[in-house]
Every structure is written in C-alpha cells, then in structure tokens.
Design a protein around this motif. Structure first.
Motif, PDB file in Angstrom:
ATOM      1  N   TYR A 100      -7.334 -12.128  -6.466  1.00  0.00           N
ATOM      2  CA  TYR A 100      -7.497 -13.580  -6.299  1.00  0.00           C
ATOM      3  C   TYR A 100      -6.222 -14.315  -6.730  1.00  0.00           C
ATOM      4  CZ  TYR A 100      -8.842 -18.368  -7.096  1.00  0.00           C
ATOM      5  OH  TYR A 100      -8.872 -19.738  -7.079  1.00  0.00           O
ATOM      6  N   LEU A 101      -5.678 -13.946  -7.893  1.00  0.00           N
ATOM      7  CA  LEU A 101      -4.473 -14.612  -8.381  1.00  0.00           C
ATOM      8  C   LEU A 101      -3.302 -14.389  -7.428  1.00  0.00           C
ATOM      9  CD1 LEU A 101      -4.787 -13.729 -12.170  1.00  0.00           C
ATOM     10  CD2 LEU A 101      -5.071 -15.995 -11.143  1.00  0.00           C
ATOM     11  N   LYS A 102      -3.207 -13.178  -6.886  1.00  0.00           N
ATOM     12  CA  LYS A 102      -2.130 -12.867  -5.954  1.00  0.00           C
ATOM     13  C   LYS A 102      -2.204 -13.745  -4.703  1.00  0.00           C
ATOM     14  CE  LYS A 102       0.025  -8.815  -3.759  1.00  0.00           C
ATOM     15  NZ  LYS A 102      -0.015  -9.245  -2.362  1.00  0.00           N
ATOM     16  N   ASN A 103      -3.428 -14.121  -4.307  1.00  0.00           N
ATOM     17  CA  ASN A 103      -3.606 -14.915  -3.091  1.00  0.00           C
ATOM     18  C   ASN A 103      -3.475 -16.414  -3.313  1.00  0.00           C
ATOM     19  OD1 ASN A 103      -4.047 -12.653  -1.471  1.00  0.00           O
ATOM     20  ND2 ASN A 103      -6.221 -12.581  -2.004  1.00  0.00           N
ATOM     21  N   LEU A 104      -3.373 -16.837  -4.592  1.00  0.00           N
ATOM     22  CA  LEU A 104      -3.150 -18.259  -4.859  1.00  0.00           C
ATOM     23  C   LEU A 104      -1.718 -18.627  -4.458  1.00  0.00           C
ATOM     24  CD1 LEU A 104      -4.775 -19.062  -8.335  1.00  0.00           C
ATOM     25  CD2 LEU A 104      -5.463 -19.915  -6.097  1.00  0.00           C
ATOM     26  N   LYS A 105      -1.586 -19.655  -3.699  1.00  0.00           N
ATOM     27  CA  LYS A 105      -0.258 -20.044  -3.210  1.00  0.00           C
ATOM     28  C   LYS A 105       0.540 -20.807  -4.260  1.00  0.00           C
ATOM     29  CE  LYS A 105      -1.285 -18.328   0.789  1.00  0.00           C
ATOM     30  NZ  LYS A 105      -0.744 -17.003   1.149  1.00  0.00           N
ATOM     31  N   THR A 106      -0.156 -21.242  -5.331  1.00  0.00           N
ATOM     32  CA  THR A 106       0.514 -22.095  -6.319  1.00  0.00           C
ATOM     33  C   THR A 106       1.234 -21.303  -7.400  1.00  0.00           C
ATOM     34  OG1 THR A 106      -1.561 -22.188  -7.550  1.00  0.00           O
ATOM     35  CG2 THR A 106      -1.123 -23.975  -6.004  1.00  0.00           C
ATOM     36  N   ARG A 129     -11.561   0.403   0.720  1.00  0.00           N
ATOM     37  CA  ARG A 129     -11.076  -0.488   1.775  1.00  0.00           C
ATOM     38  C   ARG A 129     -11.287  -1.955   1.404  1.00  0.00           C
ATOM     39  NH1 ARG A 129     -12.825   2.343   5.531  1.00  0.00           N
ATOM     40  NH2 ARG A 129     -14.874   1.400   5.890  1.00  0.00           N
ATOM     41  N   ALA A 130     -12.412  -2.262   0.768  1.00  0.00           N
ATOM     42  CA  ALA A 130     -12.688  -3.641   0.384  1.00  0.00           C
ATOM     43  C   ALA A 130     -11.669  -4.152  -0.628  1.00  0.00           C
ATOM     44  CB  ALA A 130     -14.109  -3.758  -0.179  1.00  0.00           C
ATOM     45  N   LEU A 131     -11.308  -3.316  -1.614  1.00  0.00           N
ATOM     46  CA  LEU A 131     -10.287  -3.730  -2.581  1.00  0.00           C
ATOM     47  C   LEU A 131      -8.948  -3.968  -1.892  1.00  0.00           C
ATOM     48  CD1 LEU A 131     -10.802  -1.577  -5.820  1.00  0.00           C
ATOM     49  CD2 LEU A 131     -11.219  -4.015  -5.497  1.00  0.00           C
ATOM     50  N   GLU A 132      -8.593  -3.092  -0.978  1.00  0.00           N
ATOM     51  CA  GLU A 132      -7.332  -3.272  -0.244  1.00  0.00           C
ATOM     52  C   GLU A 132      -7.363  -4.551   0.590  1.00  0.00           C
ATOM     53  OE1 GLU A 132      -7.199   0.369   1.909  1.00  0.00           O
ATOM     54  OE2 GLU A 132      -6.324   1.527   0.240  1.00  0.00           O
ATOM     55  N   ASP A 133      -8.519  -4.844   1.200  1.00  0.00           N
ATOM     56  CA  ASP A 133      -8.644  -6.044   2.034  1.00  0.00           C
ATOM     57  C   ASP A 133      -8.475  -7.322   1.218  1.00  0.00           C
ATOM     58  OD1 ASP A 133      -8.985  -4.596   4.317  1.00  0.00           O
ATOM     59  OD2 ASP A 133     -11.149  -4.910   4.484  1.00  0.00           O
ATOM     60  N   ILE A 134      -9.125  -7.390   0.044  1.00  0.00           N
ATOM     61  CA  ILE A 134      -9.030  -8.643  -0.714  1.00  0.00           C
ATOM     62  C   ILE A 134      -7.622  -8.839  -1.268  1.00  0.00           C
ATOM     63  CG2 ILE A 134     -11.493  -8.730  -1.276  1.00  0.00           C
ATOM     64  CD1 ILE A 134     -10.797  -7.784  -4.080  1.00  0.00           C
ATOM     65  N   GLU A 169      -2.178 -24.616 -14.773  1.00  0.00           N
ATOM     66  CA  GLU A 169      -3.243 -23.912 -15.483  1.00  0.00           C
ATOM     67  C   GLU A 169      -3.355 -22.465 -14.999  1.00  0.00           C
ATOM     68  OE1 GLU A 169      -3.514 -26.845 -14.137  1.00  0.00           O
ATOM     69  OE2 GLU A 169      -4.473 -28.271 -15.506  1.00  0.00           O
ATOM     70  N   ALA A 170      -3.280 -22.272 -13.687  1.00  0.00           N
ATOM     71  CA  ALA A 170      -3.396 -20.917 -13.141  1.00  0.00           C
ATOM     72  C   ALA A 170      -2.230 -20.048 -13.585  1.00  0.00           C
ATOM     73  CB  ALA A 170      -3.468 -20.974 -11.615  1.00  0.00           C
ATOM     74  N   GLN A 171      -1.028 -20.607 -13.626  1.00  0.00           N
ATOM     75  CA  GLN A 171       0.145 -19.830 -14.037  1.00  0.00           C
ATOM     76  C   GLN A 171       0.028 -19.407 -15.496  1.00  0.00           C
ATOM     77  OE1 GLN A 171       2.943 -19.189 -11.734  1.00  0.00           O
ATOM     78  NE2 GLN A 171       2.982 -17.575 -13.280  1.00  0.00           N
ATOM     79  N   ALA A 172      -0.411 -20.321 -16.349  1.00  0.00           N
ATOM     80  CA  ALA A 172      -0.562 -20.003 -17.771  1.00  0.00           C
ATOM     81  C   ALA A 172      -1.617 -18.920 -17.966  1.00  0.00           C
ATOM     82  CB  ALA A 172      -0.944 -21.265 -18.554  1.00  0.00           C
ATOM     83  N   PHE A 173      -2.736 -19.037 -17.237  1.00  0.00           N
ATOM     84  CA  PHE A 173      -3.794 -18.030 -17.326  1.00  0.00           C
ATOM     85  C   PHE A 173      -3.273 -16.671 -16.861  1.00  0.00           C
ATOM     86  CE2 PHE A 173      -7.211 -15.532 -15.502  1.00  0.00           C
ATOM     87  CZ  PHE A 173      -8.221 -15.633 -16.453  1.00  0.00           C
ATOM     88  N   CYS A 174      -2.555 -16.675 -15.744  1.00  0.00           N
ATOM     89  CA  CYS A 174      -2.032 -15.426 -15.176  1.00  0.00           C
ATOM     90  C   CYS A 174      -1.049 -14.759 -16.127  1.00  0.00           C
ATOM     91  CB  CYS A 174      -1.372 -15.714 -13.834  1.00  0.00           C
ATOM     92  SG  CYS A 174      -0.751 -14.256 -12.984  1.00  0.00           S
ATOM     93  N   ASN A 175      -0.159 -15.533 -16.713  1.00  0.00           N
ATOM     94  CA  ASN A 175       0.830 -14.969 -17.641  1.00  0.00           C
ATOM     95  C   ASN A 175       0.133 -14.337 -18.840  1.00  0.00           C
ATOM     96  OD1 ASN A 175       2.858 -15.872 -15.955  1.00  0.00           O
ATOM     97  ND2 ASN A 175       3.306 -17.707 -17.164  1.00  0.00           N
TER      98      ASN A 175
END
Length: 639
Positions: A100-106, A129-134, A169-175
C-alpha cells in the motif's frame, strides 16, 4: 547483517531484503487476519511513532517474533530461503502494508523501491500471485484470493480515516515503519522435525502473563494471610472474563459475600475479607510460580454451573479491563488503554505500585459486576452470534441455589429499554471491535458507576442509562463531524474514508425509529422488502467494509458517477467477503444477490435495495439524493 545468526532483531527494511525469501509451507493455514487484527497492528505502530495518545516516540517498536527454518537448496541459488513456522499472519500483513505504501504517489519511495515481495506460499500459488499483484497496484487476482485484497482495502481505509494519506504524515509513518519497527527472527536448528515443532508452537503450555506479574506485585504489599487470601479470591474471580464474576467464587463463598440473591456487594475490601475469613490462609508473598499453580484455588468447579457459564464470551480481556478500572479510579488521561503497557501503567519507574492493593481489588470487583450486568456479552450458544444483556442472580431456595440470567432491565416500566440498550452497546462495540482503545467502554463504565452510586446492589435505572448512552453517541458523532460548532457534511462524502461508527450509529437510529413505527424515504415496515431485513437485525462484527452501491467502476472499467460515487447516499457498510464478491456489480445484480441468498447487512442498505432505480442519471440520481438527505437528517437528529 549475517543470515547465520540463530536469533536476530531485524528492522522491517532488513526483513524485506531482496536477497532473502520466506516460504509459507503447506501445513500452515491460510491468511486469516481481518479488520480487527490488521487495524490493531497498524494502530500500534502509529502510536509508537508518536501519533497516539501519549505523543511519545518509541526509539524501537518490537513487533514480536518470526520463527523460521533455513532451507537447504541445491544449485547456485543466490537467495537465502526460510520456511516460516510461526509469524505468517504478521509477516503477510506487513507485506500488504508495504505494498500500500509503495503505491502511494505522495511518498519519497527511494527506500521502498529497494524492497520487494519476498514471501510466497508452497501450496497456494493464488496467494503468491495476489501479493505480487498488489505490489503492482493490480486487482486481477481479487476474486481468486479476496482475503489479501480485502486486507489491502482495510489498510487503505485506515490511512484515509487517520489522514495518513497526506504526504507528510504518510512519509513519517513509512520512515518509522522501515527503520524503527523491529521483528525478532528466530532460526530453529537444522534437523528439527518441523511438523512436530509447528504442533508445539500452536499448542504451547500456559505461559506467564503480565497480569499475573502484576498480581504478585500487589500481593507482596499486603500484610497478612487473610488479606492475601481475600485479594487472591477477588482477582481470580475477576480474571476469567468469560463468566460472571460471582461465579468465580466457590458456592459457600458466593453466598457469604453476595447474599442469597448473589447481587449484594459488601461495602469495602475489609468486609469481603471478613466474609472469607473461614478459608485457609494463603502465603503472603506468593511466588509467580505459585500464583500460576494456584490460579483456580478459589474457583467454582461445579460442572453444571460451569456448563451454563460457557455460553457467554467477552468483548474485552482481563488485562484491558484492569486498565479501564485504573483509568476510572485515578481519573487521569495519562493512563493508556494499551495492554502492552499494563505494568508501566500500574508500577512507577521506582518500582512502586501507583494504587493501593486493597482499594484496587474492591473497585475491580465492583466494576466487574457492573460490566457483567450492564455491558453486552456475545452469546456463544446462539446459532448466529447475538449480543446478550443479562445480569446474574440466583434461583431456588436457601439450601439449593442455581444461576439465573434475566434481562438486565427486566423490571423496568418500559419493556423495550433492555433491547435498546443492548442494541446501542452492540453499535458501539462493532464500531470499535479491537480489545484496546475502547473509549466508549470507559465512558460507559463511568456512567454506570455514577448511576449505581451508594447502591449496595449496584442497581442502575435503565432509562437513565439509555439516555446517557444516547448522549455519548451524539458526542462521538460530534467528534467526527463537527467543525467550529457546526456539522461538516463533507465528512460523510468520503467514500471508504467514512468511519464505521457513522454507519453503525445510523443503523441504530433507523432500527430504533422503525421499532417505534416511523418510516424513512417513505419506506417503513409496511414495505415487505424493508421488514424482512429489519426482523432479527443484529449488529455484526464482520461488517467492516464500505460498499459503493452504484460501483466506482463497472466490469468494463468505466467510471460513470465520477466523484459523486463517494457521496453518503451511495454508501453502506457490509462484510469484506460480500464487498469482494459484489464490488463491480450494478445495483440490480446486488439486489438479486441479497434477495436470493440472505438478508441485507444493514438497515441503510435495506432501504437502498428497496428502490427500483439507482444510478447516475434521472430517477436513479434523484433517488440517491433523496435517500442521502433523509439519512443525514437522521444523523442530525440528536433525540
């Protein structure tokens, strides 16, 4: 980092190293985490990163352990491959969270791009396959492996509701997630019988819990064997959350402490102690081992009574309940309801208890009886799980008493008050199903304490309790939807970002008003399509997914409503499995499914299903707008 260490703390970034592969073997169960477990994991990381109640950033957050076995591979394979023995659910959820984080454009995705899917499944290629797809932001495998895609949707919704989809917020959480969240990888020795080891891991013996450490700490402060005996009796009776507290005492003690009706509570700890004075003394400073060995020394072991007790579950566990009691008696916002911090909540940095043992034990028993009598329990005996609101009393004569479970408010002048309280409590609980962070429960227990004040039988007036719970629901809605004292309707038009509580509160109010004979959208219980869904309506914990009744995209991929598809009028709450199956159906197809298979999953949905036309044009659009106005008016109405 060397892959050879038998025990190694790994950051999440280390865990997803591209040179390492983890395989879920055939003997492991499918991925099974739902909204409660997924949201709890993310909430715990969110809190540790400094965004929770305390606002304190933890230098490291330890997520638990991952037990693995190193596979010996033939050939020149550059990857190290581990077979997962314990920790699959957590590892899979982390994989979905990173996708999910990888797919965030921000996000600045420099570190994320270094990571890749390194989890696969021996016997379930669809899951792999499902993990690879997401990771590729592709929903191709959604129908064949809905649980993984549903988990992705749950994470997406959590981020929307928390506002973490904003760049900062997303960047801080991800880091924080990548660098500070740590998991302990344990490699079992070569030659281990993995099937046997897995069986041991899943059939572990009884382990020491934090609340048992806390019990020992409390008991060490008491001055006599009589005090420790009374304290232990109360603690042990309260610790089993799946039975009524009085039933945790032996029969003769139950009558001595609570009277023939089992409803009268003594005035103090010393009064309880005096009624248990005939019992054999317990050693004052019990060791932890002795506490575990003697956990059932005060318990009722009557087989007939215990069989009846087994019908009830609990919405919370004992460690969480201890924190609720502490928060209520010290009246402090500093007490967290996170059971991972149980010992820190009770014990100071100097090693001293923050509350007196005897005072706490007495308050613990009082709150347990209030909880048992006036907070819902899951009724495990029902074919479809229902919510029970029943108190414990005795029946029979003085020489032979047995348990009876009448409705908690069966003596009220208004016979419907018990059902209304049962439903509004269920509404609160399914909106916040996790054991921790139950603010509504803490408020409800505070209300019960006030209503039962100076009352030896802890009697509560049902109408006063219901009014207080209704006010609490209004306050919670205001927290979500009011800005500068005014209702901000925009919060209802956020698609999957609308909180579950809003939908559940609306369903409660619809149920309440339908019961009183009112109608909405001109549709009442005289409409057979409404009534069949109303009869037997229950709040279900499985309803965690927001559905767009007119789909966001149809099977061809067309988006026919634009941003209006996210309006509140087009939304309802259903189960993850139903949403995965029906997400791209048009309203006619969804209506046929519910008519042929089962009742609607919510009352708002039942009203929506009763319309002949629903969509982006003409009468379909007018129906959506009309329905939306009426539903928001129901939420506006604070009565």
């Amino acid at each position: 980092m060397s892959d050879s260490k038998p025990v190694a703390p790994l950051s999440v970034k280390d865990l997803f190293n591209s040179n390492t592969q983890y395989v879920v073997p055939i003997y492991q169960r499918n991925y099974a985490w739902g909204a409660s477990e997924i949201e709890q994991l993310i909430q715990d990381i969110y809190d540790a990163s400094g965004n929770g109640e305390s606002r304190n950033i933890q230098d490291k957050y330890y997520l638990g352990s991952l037990v693995v076995y190193k596979r010996e591979l033939k050939g020149n394979n550059q990857q190290t491959v581990y077979e997962t023995i314990d920790g699959q659910q957590r590892h899979t959820t982390l994989s979905i969270l990173l996708a999910y984080l990888k797919n965030l454009k921000t996000l600045d995705d420099g570190e994320l791009n270094e990571l890749q899917v390194n989890l696969c499944f021996d016997s379930r290629p669809k899951s792999t396959r499902a993990l690879e797809d997401i990771y590729l932001n592709d929903a191709n495998s959604k129908k064949e492996e809905p649980s993984i895609h549903a988990a992705y949707d749950i994470i997406e919704r959590f981020f929307k509701i928390k506002g973490l989809n904003k760049a900062f917020e997303a960047q801080a959480f991800c880091n924080y997630l990548l660098n500070q969240v740590t998991i302990l990888r344990v490699i079992v020795p070569q030659g281990t019988d993995l099937n046997h080891y897995f069986e041991i891991m899943n059939n572990r013996g009884e382990q020491l819990e934090k609340h048992e450490v806390l019990k020992a700490k409390f008991m060490a402060t008491l001055e006599s064997g009589e005090e420790t005996n009374a304290f232990s009796a109360i603690w042990d009776a309260c610790s089993d959350m799946k039975r009524y507290a009085q039933m945790g005492f032996k029969s003769e003690d139950r009558r001595a402490v609570f009277g023939n009706d089992w409803r009268t509570i003594p005035s103090s700890f010393n009064a309880i102690q005096s009624k248990l004075g005939h019992q054999k003394e317990v050693q004052r400073a019990m060791t932890l081992r002795k506490i575990i060995e003697n956990k059932s020394s005060h318990s009722n072991n009557d087989d007939e009574e215990r069989e009846k007790e087994q019908r009830f579950g609990s919405i919370i566990d004992f460690s969480n309940f201890l924190l609720h009691v502490l928060k209520l008696i010290v009246a402090g916002d500093s007490v967290s309801l996170d059971d991972k911090k149980l010992l820190d909540a009770f014990i100071s940095k100097e090693g001293r208890l923050k509350v007196d043992a005897k005072e706490f034990a007495f308050e613990l028993l009082k709150f347990r009886i209030l909880f048992d009598s006036y907070i819902i329990k899951p009724d495990m005996s029902a074919e479809e799980r229902k919510w029970s609101l029943q108190k414990l009393t005795s029946r029979g004569n003085d020489s032979s008493l047995s348990p009876d479970y009448p409705s908690s408010f069966s003596s009220e002048q208004n016979p419907s008050v018990n059902e209304k309280i049962r439903m509004i409590l269920a509404m609160f609980h399914v909106s916040h199903p996790s054991h921790v962070y139950k603010r509504w429960l803490n408020h409800s227990l505070a209300i019960l304490r006030q209503l039962a004040k100076d009352n030896s039988k802890l009697h509560v007036n049902g109408n006063e309790y219901l009014n207080a719970l209704e006010k609490l629901s209004n306050d919670f809605l205001d927290d979500i939807s009011k800005e500068d004292g005014q209702l901000n309707e925009e919060v209802f038009h956020r698609g999957t970002g609308v909180q579950n509580f809003v939908f559940n509160l609306l369903d409660y109010r619809l149920w309440r008003e339908f019961t009183a004979g009112k109608s909405f959208d001109g549709k009442g219980l005289d409409n057979i399509e409404i009534k069949k869904h109303f009869d037997g309506f229950q709040f279900s914990q499985s309803r965690t997914s927001v559905e767009h009744y007119f789909p966001q995209t149809d099977p061809s991929g067309a988006d026919k409503m634009g941003e209006d598809v996210h309006r509140f009028g087009n939304l309802c709450l259903i189960s993850q499995s139903s949403n995965s199956r029906l997400s791209n159906y048009y309203p006619d197809g969804k209506k046929s499914f519910y008519q042929e298979n089962h009742r609607a999953e919510s009352l708002k949905q039942a009203i929506m299903l009763s319309y002949d036309e629903w969509g982006p044009e003409e009468q379909g659009r007018r129906n959506i707008e009309r329905h939306e106005k009426v539903m928001i008016d129901v939420l506006r109405n604070r009565k």
